[in-house]
Design a protein around this motif. Structure first.
Motif, PDB file in Angstrom:
ATOM      1  N   LYS A   8       0.846  -1.188   0.000  1.00  0.00           N
ATOM      2  CA  LYS A   8       0.000   0.000   0.000  1.00  0.00           C
ATOM      3  C   LYS A   8       0.881   1.238   0.000  1.00  0.00           C
ATOM      4  O   LYS A   8       1.931   1.267   0.653  1.00  0.00           O
ATOM      5  N   LEU A   9       0.437   2.240  -0.749  1.00  0.00           N
ATOM      6  CA  LEU A   9       1.196   3.487  -0.822  1.00  0.00           C
ATOM      7  C   LEU A   9       0.239   4.615  -1.146  1.00  0.00           C
ATOM      8  O   LEU A   9      -0.636   4.484  -1.992  1.00  0.00           O
ATOM      9  N   SER A  10       0.447   5.731  -0.457  1.00  0.00           N
ATOM     10  CA  SER A  10      -0.380   6.902  -0.714  1.00  0.00           C
ATOM     11  C   SER A  10       0.485   8.144  -0.756  1.00  0.00           C
ATOM     12  O   SER A  10       1.541   8.208  -0.116  1.00  0.00           O
ATOM     13  N   TYR A  11       0.052   9.118  -1.540  1.00  0.00           N
ATOM     14  CA  TYR A  11       0.661  10.444  -1.563  1.00  0.00           C
ATOM     15  C   TYR A  11      -0.380  11.410  -1.023  1.00  0.00           C
ATOM     16  O   TYR A  11      -1.351  11.736  -1.695  1.00  0.00           O
ATOM     17  N   GLN A  15      -4.629   7.557  -2.493  1.00  0.00           N
ATOM     18  CA  GLN A  15      -4.165   6.186  -2.363  1.00  0.00           C
ATOM     19  C   GLN A  15      -3.790   5.668  -3.747  1.00  0.00           C
ATOM     20  O   GLN A  15      -4.645   5.551  -4.638  1.00  0.00           O
ATOM     21  N   CYS A  46       8.620   0.514  -6.040  1.00  0.00           N
ATOM     22  CA  CYS A  46       8.583  -0.018  -4.674  1.00  0.00           C
ATOM     23  C   CYS A  46       9.584  -1.161  -4.498  1.00  0.00           C
ATOM     24  O   CYS A  46      10.107  -1.373  -3.398  1.00  0.00           O
ATOM     25  N   LYS A  52       8.287   4.653  -1.622  1.00  0.00           N
ATOM     26  CA  LYS A  52       8.296   4.115  -0.264  1.00  0.00           C
ATOM     27  C   LYS A  52       6.877   3.746   0.182  1.00  0.00           C
ATOM     28  O   LYS A  52       6.085   4.621   0.547  1.00  0.00           O
ATOM     29  N   THR A  54       3.674   2.548   2.354  1.00  0.00           N
ATOM     30  CA  THR A  54       3.296   2.789   3.743  1.00  0.00           C
ATOM     31  C   THR A  54       3.167   1.482   4.512  1.00  0.00           C
ATOM     32  O   THR A  54       3.283   1.469   5.739  1.00  0.00           O
ATOM     33  N   SER A  55       2.922   0.375   3.792  1.00  0.00           N
ATOM     34  CA  SER A  55       2.838  -0.930   4.440  1.00  0.00           C
ATOM     35  C   SER A  55       3.002  -2.025   3.402  1.00  0.00           C
ATOM     36  O   SER A  55       2.968  -1.780   2.194  1.00  0.00           O
ATOM     37  N   TYR A  67       7.836  -3.086   5.054  1.00  0.00           N
ATOM     38  CA  TYR A  67       7.980  -1.676   4.697  1.00  0.00           C
ATOM     39  C   TYR A  67       7.660  -0.728   5.856  1.00  0.00           C
ATOM     40  O   TYR A  67       7.987   0.457   5.792  1.00  0.00           O
ATOM     41  N   GLN A  68       7.033  -1.243   6.897  1.00  0.00           N
ATOM     42  CA  GLN A  68       6.794  -0.399   8.074  1.00  0.00           C
ATOM     43  C   GLN A  68       8.007  -0.369   9.000  1.00  0.00           C
ATOM     44  O   GLN A  68       8.065   0.453   9.917  1.00  0.00           O
TER      45      GLN A  68
END
Length: 246
Positions: A8-11, A15, A46, A52, A54-55, A67-68
């Motif tokens: 999971k990745l968000s800016y 999302q 990634c 990067k 988020t999880s 990744y956390q």
């Protein structure tokens, strides 16, 4: 060989990746397709932590990372085993072609200049640029610039090649020369992940096609399964729209 779980990745509030799962075996050639803005390039980045998450977790053979709880040693180990070819060539304008290819060998791998030069010449021959080895980027076509980038990526002898829409910045008449080099790389047994809008090319060189939509893997299968028997109306709609322009 390579496994991504629940990435999971968000800016900010956007999302981009919504829980991506992807497994890649050694020798796989995986083309990642899908509409623009659905996270294809982000997912590729990634893998070597240029983006990067988020999880989620990544496993690369014996290297594992959450990744956390990012482990810099693991990031470095993964980066040393991957090489990425970017959309915008990413070559140094003040270096000749051969100097561009030698650079990561000398700077990152600490090889001698003589050894680096020998490897660089071998890879330039592989991509058909031996005659341009002493030219500067300003003297090259877009296709030649991209082939320089591919040679530089190959020179570090990665376990996995990551191609991020390598023909998207090229004039149509230059696309073929770059696709030929990528096909040769894939045919050599190099594990490769390719983000592309070249549908027919993806169908021809890949043993797997991954369709991403809205930040997730919406379909994953062989080229025949994806292109000839799409499993959802959304996939069929995407393929029809893409193939109509090719």
């Amino acid at each position: 060989m390579l496994e991504l779980k629940d990435i999971k990745l968000s800016y900010g509030s956007t999302q981009v990746l919504n829980g991506v799962n992807l497994s890649v075996k050694r020798g796989d050639v995986v083309s990642i397709i899908g509409p623009s803005g659905t996270g294809k390039t982000t997912l590729l980045k990634c893998i070597n932590y240029l983006a990067k998450p988020t999880s989620g977790t990544i496993t690369f053979d014996k290297v594992q990372m959450d990744y956390q709880r990012v482990d810099k040693t693991a990031v470095q180990a993964i980066r040393l085993r991957t090489a990425m070819v970017f959309q915008q060539f990413n070559v140094f304008k003040n270096m000749t072609v051969i100097e561009n290819v030698m650079d990561p060998l000398v700077v990152v791998q600490r090889k001698s200049k003589d050894e680096a030069r020998a490897i660089a010449l071998q890879e330039l021959e592989r991509v058909g640029l031996t005659a341009k080895r002493d030219s500067y980027p300003s003297q090259l076509s877009g296709g030649q610039l991209q082939r320089t980038g591919i040679a530089r990526a190959l020179a570090v002898q990665p376990d996995v090649m990551l191609f991020d829409e390598p023909t998207s910045s090229l004039d149509p008449e230059l696309v073929g020369e770059v696709l030929k080099v990528i096909k040769d790389v894939a045919s050599s047994g190099m594990t490769s992940l390719l983000v592309t809008h070249e549908m027919q090319f993806a169908k021809n060189i890949s043993n797997r096609i991954v369709f991403m939509d809205r930040g997730v893997v919406a379909a994953d299968g062989s080229p025949t399964e994806i292109f000839d028997s799409p499993t959802s109306p959304r996939l069929a709609q995407f393929l029809n729209s893409e193939l109509a322009f090719q």
